[in-house]
Design a protein around this motif. Structure first.
Motif, PDB file in Angstrom:
ATOM      1  N   HIS A   1       0.835  -1.202   0.000  1.00 13.06           N
ATOM      2  CA  HIS A   1       0.000   0.000   0.000  1.00 13.06           C
ATOM      3  C   HIS A   1       0.870   1.251   0.000  1.00 13.06           C
ATOM      4  N   GLU A   2       0.341   2.303  -0.591  1.00 10.63           N
ATOM      5  CA  GLU A   2       1.050   3.592  -0.596  1.00 10.63           C
ATOM      6  C   GLU A   2       1.422   4.030   0.831  1.00 10.63           C
ATOM      7  N   ASN A   3       0.533   3.719   1.790  1.00 15.44           N
ATOM      8  CA  ASN A   3       0.776   4.158   3.176  1.00 15.44           C
ATOM      9  C   ASN A   3       1.881   3.370   3.872  1.00 15.44           C
ATOM     10  N   THR A   4       2.222   2.199   3.353  1.00 12.24           N
ATOM     11  CA  THR A   4       3.320   1.417   3.943  1.00 12.24           C
ATOM     12  C   THR A   4       4.540   1.462   3.019  1.00 12.24           C
ATOM     13  N   GLN A   5       4.377   0.929   1.796  1.00 20.58           N
ATOM     14  CA  GLN A   5       5.525   0.883   0.871  1.00 20.58           C
ATOM     15  C   GLN A   5       5.927   2.287   0.428  1.00 20.58           C
ATOM     16  N   GLY A   6       4.937   3.106   0.097  1.00 22.60           N
ATOM     17  CA  GLY A   6       5.241   4.470  -0.346  1.00 22.60           C
ATOM     18  C   GLY A   6       5.890   5.265   0.778  1.00 22.60           C
ATOM     19  N   ALA A   7       5.316   5.149   1.982  1.00 17.59           N
ATOM     20  CA  ALA A   7       5.877   5.878   3.130  1.00 17.59           C
ATOM     21  C   ALA A   7       7.293   5.385   3.432  1.00 17.59           C
ATOM     22  N   SER A   8       7.519   4.084   3.307  1.00 13.18           N
ATOM     23  CA  SER A   8       8.849   3.534   3.586  1.00 13.18           C
ATOM     24  C   SER A   8       9.886   4.058   2.601  1.00 13.18           C
ATOM     25  N   SER A   9       9.491   4.159   1.326  1.00 15.34           N
ATOM     26  CA  SER A   9      10.417   4.704   0.323  1.00 15.34           C
ATOM     27  C   SER A   9      10.788   6.130   0.694  1.00 15.34           C
ATOM     28  N   GLN A  10       9.782   6.914   1.132  1.00 15.47           N
ATOM     29  CA  GLN A  10      10.078   8.299   1.548  1.00 15.47           C
ATOM     30  C   GLN A  10      11.012   8.317   2.757  1.00 15.47           C
ATOM     31  N   LEU A  11      10.720   7.462   3.725  1.00 16.10           N
ATOM     32  CA  LEU A  11      11.517   7.463   4.956  1.00 16.10           C
ATOM     33  C   LEU A  11      12.963   7.046   4.685  1.00 16.10           C
ATOM     34  N   LEU A  12      13.131   6.088   3.775  1.00 14.27           N
ATOM     35  CA  LEU A  12      14.489   5.633   3.454  1.00 14.27           C
ATOM     36  C   LEU A  12      15.163   6.560   2.445  1.00 14.27           C
ATOM     37  N   GLY A  13      14.372   7.427   1.816  1.00 15.29           N
ATOM     38  CA  GLY A  13      14.940   8.325   0.812  1.00 15.29           C
ATOM     39  C   GLY A  13      15.317   7.585  -0.463  1.00 15.29           C
ATOM     40  N   VAL A  14      14.502   6.574  -0.827  1.00 16.24           N
ATOM     41  CA  VAL A  14      14.773   5.808  -2.049  1.00 16.24           C
ATOM     42  C   VAL A  14      13.506   5.800  -2.912  1.00 16.24           C
ATOM     43  N   GLU A  15      13.655   5.324  -4.149  1.00 18.39           N
ATOM     44  CA  GLU A  15      12.506   5.348  -5.048  1.00 18.39           C
ATOM     45  C   GLU A  15      11.547   4.202  -4.817  1.00 18.39           C
ATOM     46  N   ASP A  16      12.088   3.040  -4.470  1.00 15.51           N
ATOM     47  CA  ASP A  16      11.250   1.843  -4.508  1.00 15.51           C
ATOM     48  C   ASP A  16      11.694   0.854  -3.425  1.00 15.51           C
ATOM     49  N   ALA A  17      11.381   1.195  -2.171  1.00 13.88           N
ATOM     50  CA  ALA A  17      11.751   0.290  -1.068  1.00 13.88           C
ATOM     51  C   ALA A  17      10.994  -1.029  -1.222  1.00 13.88           C
ATOM     52  N   ALA A  18      11.672  -2.120  -0.882  1.00 19.44           N
ATOM     53  CA  ALA A  18      11.068  -3.450  -1.027  1.00 19.44           C
ATOM     54  C   ALA A  18      10.790  -4.050   0.346  1.00 19.44           C
ATOM     55  N   VAL A  19       9.666  -4.757   0.446  1.00 15.60           N
ATOM     56  CA  VAL A  19       9.338  -5.378   1.725  1.00 15.60           C
ATOM     57  C   VAL A  19      10.353  -6.484   2.013  1.00 15.60           C
ATOM     58  N   THR A  20      10.726  -6.618   3.290  1.00 16.24           N
ATOM     59  CA  THR A  20      11.691  -7.654   3.668  1.00 16.24           C
ATOM     60  C   THR A  20      10.934  -8.832   4.284  1.00 16.24           C
ATOM     61  N   GLU A  21      10.605  -8.705   5.566  1.00 18.51           N
ATOM     62  CA  GLU A  21       9.845  -9.782   6.199  1.00 18.51           C
ATOM     63  C   GLU A  21       8.430  -9.318   6.464  1.00 18.51           C
ATOM     64  N   MET A  22       7.480 -10.275   6.456  1.00 18.66           N
ATOM     65  CA  MET A  22       6.067  -9.957   6.697  1.00 18.66           C
ATOM     66  C   MET A  22       5.573 -10.889   7.794  1.00 18.66           C
ATOM     67  N   MET A  23       5.310 -10.318   8.951  1.00 16.10           N
ATOM     68  CA  MET A  23       4.958 -11.151  10.104  1.00 16.10           C
ATOM     69  C   MET A  23       3.738 -10.589  10.824  1.00 16.10           C
ATOM     70  N   LEU A  24       3.293 -11.325  11.842  1.00 18.33           N
ATOM     71  CA  LEU A  24       2.212 -10.842  12.709  1.00 18.33           C
ATOM     72  C   LEU A  24       2.555 -11.246  14.140  1.00 18.33           C
ATOM     73  N   MET A  25       2.540 -10.254  15.042  1.00 21.25           N
ATOM     74  CA  MET A  25       2.814 -10.529  16.457  1.00 21.25           C
ATOM     75  C   MET A  25       1.471 -10.638  17.188  1.00 21.25           C
ATOM     76  N   CYS A  26       1.313 -11.697  17.978  1.00 19.74           N
ATOM     77  CA  CYS A  26       0.039 -11.944  18.653  1.00 19.74           C
ATOM     78  C   CYS A  26       0.219 -11.923  20.164  1.00 19.74           C
ATOM     79  N   SER A  27      -0.893 -11.652  20.849  1.00 18.35           N
ATOM     80  CA  SER A  27      -0.879 -11.738  22.317  1.00 18.35           C
ATOM     81  C   SER A  27      -0.784 -13.203  22.735  1.00 18.35           C
ATOM     82  N   PRO A  28      -0.144 -13.451  23.884  1.00 20.29           N
ATOM     83  CA  PRO A  28      -0.046 -14.829  24.394  1.00 20.29           C
ATOM     84  C   PRO A  28      -1.342 -15.248  25.095  1.00 20.29           C
ATOM     85  N   VAL A  29      -1.467 -16.554  25.366  1.00 19.49           N
ATOM     86  CA  VAL A  29      -2.686 -17.020  26.040  1.00 19.49           C
ATOM     87  C   VAL A  29      -2.619 -16.804  27.553  1.00 19.49           C
ATOM     88  N   SER A  30      -1.399 -16.562  28.082  1.00 17.39           N
ATOM     89  CA  SER A  30      -1.290 -16.211  29.501  1.00 17.39           C
ATOM     90  C   SER A  30      -0.291 -15.060  29.645  1.00 17.39           C
TER      91      SER A  30
END
Ligand SMILES: [Fe+2]
Length: 398
Positions: A83-112
């Motif tokens: 999305h523009e809000n993630t990939q586009g923003a990342s390119s701006q933050l890194l100061g590059v034209e086309d930042a590429a996603v590295t890892e894609m994960m999800l952090m979850c709450s534990p059961v206790s």
């Protein structure tokens, strides 16, 4: 999306509101929950059943290892990263034209409840570089990598120490961490994300997971860089033609980067200083001397890993071997595929070449230092010795 790059560079992090468009939040939560269920089904077949979900302080999904389970109902878990809000923003933050996603994960709450983790920077100096190697490269050339937490539900777990991405810790901070590394630091700031908000931050910022409680947590986690590697792209067929094209571009770049890394290593092997400097420039265009020094430090780790993989019988510990196979493109580590490009004899000579760099990076005795990953080590935690420059390294070759 409007991003304040200056603030990001100064503080080492920035909070961005409504990164997930509000009208997409519910459906994205739903898609991620399907992936949670699928991951849990996999974990349930392991021993002990459901062990990760039941015992981990922060059960974590890695979409790359679930790539075969991405379908129409869950393609959005990948596409949010484009999305523009993630990939586009990342390119701006890194100061590059086309930042590429590295890892894609999800952090979850534990059961206790698991309570607080320990303050840390996300790296171990023995396997990457002293913190000032990162810091001086960032100050000179900007960061090579931006990490994200993107919350599907309100999330205030993460604390950061503003500015700590470009400096050593103060003696006061070290003393506080030595007293209790699981308590708030006086220089720390808690992040407060509303559902849909993101925090983008620069490693090696000092950060803290302040409380792994059972409060519902589903926080997307990963990052962007110009250095990437994609071990499994089977989900591509589920994505839009535009998304496929984007990944195609990134895969091509990732292949090129690996080849350029090999060219740099071979230039050192052949003792060709001009070719080595050119290869570093090609790997990290328009970068200055601090980037070239940092790349040289990271390449010394590559040389060590290639040697470990080529000569596993030469007294290499299990732990070192497992590091050696790890693929971590942001720190120029390509694992077995890079080792496969060198013969045993070449690997030995390559390591001999880079040993000068390695020797500069370590003292006589193992030590510990608060705020880092990894155990006691003889590698320096904080400063890169002044004599470790690319010119001095090349001067050793004649
Ligand atoms: Fe971390």
């Amino acid at each position: 999306m409007d991003v304040n790059r200056q603030q990001f560079l100064e503080d080492g992090y920035v909070i961005l509101r409504q990164v997930i468009p509000p009208d997409q939040l519910d459906s994205l939560r739903h898609s991620y929950e399907i992936m949670v269920d699928r991951q849990r089904a996999t974990w349930a077949q392991e021993d002990p059943p459901d062990g990760v979900w039941g015992r981990a302080a922060q059960p974590r999904l890695n979409l790359t290892s679930l790539a075969d389970q991405i379908d129409e109902s869950t393609a959005s878990t990948i596409e949010i990263w484009l999305h523009e809000n993630t990939q586009g923003a990342s390119s701006q933050l890194l100061g590059v034209e086309d930042a590429a996603v590295t890892e894609m994960m999800l952090m979850c709450s534990p059961v206790s409840d698991h309570g607080p983790a320990r303050w840390h920077r996300d790296f171990a100096p023995a396997h990457s570089s002293p913190v000032m190697g990162y810091a001086e490269d960032i100050l000179d050339n900007g960061p090579r990598y931006v990490q994200w937490n993107l919350s599907l539900y309100d999330d205030d777990v993460l604390w950061v120490v503003p500015g700590s991405h470009v400096r050593c810790l103060t003696s006061d901070e070290n003393a506080q961490l030595e007293r209790d590394a699981q308590a708030p630091l006086s220089s720390g700031v808690q992040t407060h994300l509303k559902a849909g908000d993101g925090v983008a931050y620069i490693l090696p910022i000092l950060h803290w997971a302040s409380n792994y409680s059972t409060r519902m947590r589903r926080t997307i986690h990963g990052g962007f860089s110009m250095f990437t590697h994609y071990p499994n792209l089977s989900y591509l067929k589920q994505l839009s033609p535009q998304a496929r094209e984007t990944f195609g571009r990134w895969v091509k770049r990732s292949d090129d980067t690996m080849t350029r890394t090999e060219i740099a290593l071979r230039a050192a092997l052949e003792a060709d200083g001009a070719a080595y400097q050119q290869a570093l420039q090609d790997l990290h265009p328009e970068s200055g001397s601090m980037a070239m020094r940092q790349s040289t430090i990271l390449l010394s780790k590559s040389a060590k890993r290639i040697q470990d993989l080529k000569r596993p019988a030469s007294g290499v510990s299990e732990e070192e071997l497992s590091y050696a196979t790890g693929i971590h493109p942001m720190t120029m580590q390509c694992g077995q595929p890079m080792a496969d490009r060198f013969s045993v004899a070449e690997a030995g000579r390559l390591w001999e070449r880079f040993r000068w760099v390695d020797d500069r990076l370590r003292g006589d005795q193992d030590a510990t230092c608060p705020g880092f990953q990894g155990g006691p080590t003889s590698y320096f935690f904080n400063d890169v010795p002044a004599e470790l420059t690319v010119d001095n390294f090349i001067a050793q070759w004649s």
